[in-house]
Design a protein around this motif. Structure first.
Motif, PDB file in Angstrom:
ATOM      1  N   SER A  29      32.867  39.731  31.351  1.00 38.60           N
ATOM      2  CA  SER A  29      33.874  38.937  32.052  1.00 38.60           C
ATOM      3  C   SER A  29      34.056  39.491  33.453  1.00 38.60           C
ATOM      4  O   SER A  29      33.768  40.657  33.717  1.00 38.60           O
ATOM      5  CB  SER A  29      35.208  38.922  31.297  1.00 38.60           C
ATOM      6  N   ALA A  30      34.528  38.633  34.330  1.00 40.77           N
ATOM      7  CA  ALA A  30      34.769  39.039  35.714  1.00 40.77           C
ATOM      8  C   ALA A  30      35.891  38.190  36.286  1.00 40.77           C
ATOM      9  O   ALA A  30      35.894  36.970  36.134  1.00 40.77           O
ATOM     10  CB  ALA A  30      33.505  38.879  36.551  1.00 40.77           C
ATOM     11  N   ASP A  31      36.853  38.849  36.887  1.00 43.56           N
ATOM     12  CA  ASP A  31      37.915  38.171  37.616  1.00 43.56           C
ATOM     13  C   ASP A  31      38.416  39.112  38.706  1.00 43.56           C
ATOM     14  O   ASP A  31      37.817  40.146  38.952  1.00 43.56           O
ATOM     15  CB  ASP A  31      39.033  37.685  36.678  1.00 43.56           C
ATOM     16  N   SER A  32      39.499  38.774  39.350  1.00 42.18           N
ATOM     17  CA  SER A  32      39.982  39.581  40.467  1.00 42.18           C
ATOM     18  C   SER A  32      40.592  40.908  40.027  1.00 42.18           C
ATOM     19  O   SER A  32      40.804  41.791  40.851  1.00 42.18           O
ATOM     20  CB  SER A  32      40.999  38.798  41.293  1.00 42.18           C
ATOM     21  N   GLU A  33      40.858  41.068  38.733  1.00 43.26           N
ATOM     22  CA  GLU A  33      41.434  42.314  38.223  1.00 43.26           C
ATOM     23  C   GLU A  33      40.379  43.297  37.728  1.00 43.26           C
ATOM     24  O   GLU A  33      40.540  44.507  37.881  1.00 43.26           O
ATOM     25  CB  GLU A  33      42.424  42.018  37.083  1.00 43.26           C
ATOM     26  N   GLN A  34      39.320  42.778  37.091  1.00 43.01           N
ATOM     27  CA  GLN A  34      38.302  43.674  36.558  1.00 43.01           C
ATOM     28  C   GLN A  34      36.998  42.949  36.277  1.00 43.01           C
ATOM     29  O   GLN A  34      36.978  41.746  36.052  1.00 43.01           O
ATOM     30  CB  GLN A  34      38.793  44.355  35.288  1.00 43.01           C
ATOM     31  N   VAL A  35      35.926  43.735  36.293  1.00 43.90           N
ATOM     32  CA  VAL A  35      34.605  43.276  35.878  1.00 43.90           C
ATOM     33  C   VAL A  35      34.229  44.146  34.686  1.00 43.90           C
ATOM     34  O   VAL A  35      34.268  45.370  34.777  1.00 43.90           O
ATOM     35  CB  VAL A  35      33.557  43.448  37.003  1.00 43.90           C
ATOM     36  N   GLN A  55      39.780  46.299  39.919  1.00 43.79           N
ATOM     37  CA  GLN A  55      40.044  45.663  41.207  1.00 43.79           C
ATOM     38  C   GLN A  55      38.757  45.506  42.032  1.00 43.79           C
ATOM     39  O   GLN A  55      38.604  46.093  43.093  1.00 43.79           O
ATOM     40  CB  GLN A  55      41.095  46.441  41.997  1.00 43.79           C
TER      41      GLN A  55
END
Length: 118
Positions: A29-35, A55
């Motif tokens: 998963s990847a988003d603006s908080e963590q990959v 981040q």
């Protein structure tokens, strides 16, 4: 996160990878908080290794790849960090995590990372 803290985590990853002949990796998963990058002994097994980049600022990495030996992860040297900073305007407090697979090099720019080995 300091460079020494990164080195400690890199060593735990290296130790885990030394116990297998190869490992399938994928970005879970990847988003603006963590990959979240997970490693599995085969594509259908449960993850054996989980690397969480906190981040993230930028990702240059395929969604899945196979590790078959050699160095796997490290920090970009200062000179390379400066060159990338000129191009991408990386904020203070970020690290460039370089992932090396075969003759290709990928990077994930993030503030820190966590490692979980099962």
């Amino acid at each position: 996160m300091t460079a020494n803290e990164c080195l400690t985590k890199f060593n735990s990853i290296k130790e885990c990878l030394s116990e297998v002949l190869w490992m399938h990796f994928e970005i879970q998963s990847a988003d603006s908080e963590q990959v979240i990058l997970v490693g599995k002994p085969d594509e259908f097994a449960e993850p054996m290794l989980e690397i969480v980049f906190v981040q993230p600022f930028m990702i240059s990495c395929p969604m899945h790849f196979t590790y078959e030996g050699g160095d796997f992860i490290g920090l970009a040297p200062q000179e390379e960090f400066y060159q990338m900073n000129e191009r991408y305007h990386i904020g203070q407090g970020y690290h460039i995590f370089k992932i090396k697979v075969e003759n290709r090099r990928f990077f994930i720019i993030a503030r820190s990372m966590h490692v979980s080995i099962r």
